[in-house]
Design an enzyme around this catalytic site. Sequence first.
Site, short mmCIF file in Angstrom:
data_model
loop_
_atom_site.label_atom_id
_atom_site.label_comp_id
_atom_site.label_asym_id
_atom_site.label_seq_id
_atom_site.Cartn_x
_atom_site.Cartn_y
_atom_site.Cartn_z
N ASN A 1 -12.00 -7.32 8.45
CA ASN A 1 -11.49 -6.27 9.35
C ASN A 1 -12.66 -5.32 9.64
OD1 ASN A 1 -10.20 -4.15 10.59
ND2 ASN A 1 -8.71 -3.80 8.96
N ARG B 1 -9.38 -9.57 11.99
CA ARG B 1 -8.50 -8.65 12.69
C ARG B 1 -9.23 -8.20 13.95
NH1 ARG B 1 -5.97 -2.94 10.57
NH2 ARG B 1 -4.67 -2.62 12.41
N HIS C 1 -0.99 -2.05 15.91
CA HIS C 1 -0.39 -2.35 14.60
C HIS C 1 0.49 -3.60 14.68
CE1 HIS C 1 -0.43 2.26 13.60
NE2 HIS C 1 -1.47 1.67 13.02
N ARG D 1 -3.66 12.65 15.56
CA ARG D 1 -3.41 12.37 16.98
C ARG D 1 -2.16 13.11 17.45
NH1 ARG D 1 -3.95 6.36 15.85
NH2 ARG D 1 -6.16 5.90 16.07
N GLU E 1 -1.31 -6.35 5.90
CA GLU E 1 -1.93 -6.93 7.09
C GLU E 1 -2.90 -8.05 6.75
OE1 GLU E 1 -2.50 -2.77 8.37
OE2 GLU E 1 -2.18 -3.52 10.39
#
Length: 397
Positions: free
Chosen positions: A7, A90, A179, A240, A384
Amino acid sequence: MNVLVINCGSSSLKFQLINSDTEAVAAKGLCERIGIDGRLVYQPAGGEKEVTEAAMPTHTEAIRMVLDALVNPATGVLKSLDEVEAIGHRVLHGGSKITESRVIDQEVIDVIDECCDLGPLHNPANLMGIRACMELMPGKPNVAVFDTAFHQTMPAKAYRYAIPTKFYEEYAVRKYGFHGTSHSFVSKETIKYLGLDPENSKVIVCHLGNGSSISAVKDSKCVDTSMGLTPLEGLLMGTRSGDLDPAVLEFVCKKENIDVSEMLRILNKESGVYALSNGLSSDFRDLEEAKNNGNEAAGLALDAFSYRVAKYVGSYVAAMNGVDAIAFTGGIGENASLVRAQVLGYLGYLGIKMDEEQNKKRGENFVLSTADSKVKVAVIPTNEELAICRETVALVK
Ligand code: ADP
């Protein structure tokens, strides 16, 4: 089969070596400060963490160090790199062309490259990781698992923005969602864990971490999700803003005499619960502690976060005309009992009842709702890396 899961971020790289037969992690770690100086943290299963400082001008050197660590005679877990049978990467953005994981060939590389303007921080780094693995382990199959792919089943009414068609047709401006690997993994696990029918079920997945997003999954397919063209849309997050009136951009830019890029940096890095807590923290543990000590801004940040999650859940119940199960996942979803209780507090109208004792649990699969709750609610930890490993094996076996 030994699968190396990679990743790559812009200056970092996380990895896990997973045995796909047992799904056990043989070794894991990360490279940090790539392009700056370089640091490898490596940990074999059951062993101590090892930290090595070494120059990593690019992702190629970083991956070389990871491979050296894996075959190191003292602490390595492989005799030779031949034992790595596949590599799963990923990848952030696959645009509209990629709807599922793919064995990497030139066509896939070209798509990742074309999508660099949609994922300017991640796609170039993802490509560097892929190219480094191809160079250092020639002949091994590489698989790309895309963060956007799971959301490609959304209908146009969910993914189109109501702006001129030209922006969609010429610049591919639309909702993509992110995601996806986690939403896919957790929705499947939820269906399995709760004994639902994969072909006839309505599941809402709340992935709540530093970055947070929600998705509506009907009959195992994503029909809507909260993140958009970029991960800025939707829930308010650690730093965010999530949804806001787009006119805020010009208004504040004029007042502060800043440009749109600076405003976007602020909306990505200095907003969210961090901003609402007056810069106290983006970490929910700090916010909970501060709230318990009477800090009102921290309390507001937590309230606003949970309120937005509950509003999205309500809208996705409408989108699917019902819901069978809601799953919480991610660092906050798996651990923050207060947030779960606040969110579910808004959802009594759905006949949801939370089991207070169960809500004290953390970090494992468990049912959070009472036996007589009309909608099942569960905590399902995301994984993940394991999801990427499974996708990789499915494509190369
Ligand atoms: P990322 O998006 O970086 O993968 P994670 O899913 O790991 O993020 O979530 C990280 C967040 O999870 C932290 O910022 C923290 O707010 C939250 N978190 C982790 N543990 C706890 C806990 N015990 N209680 C409350 N929040 C927690």
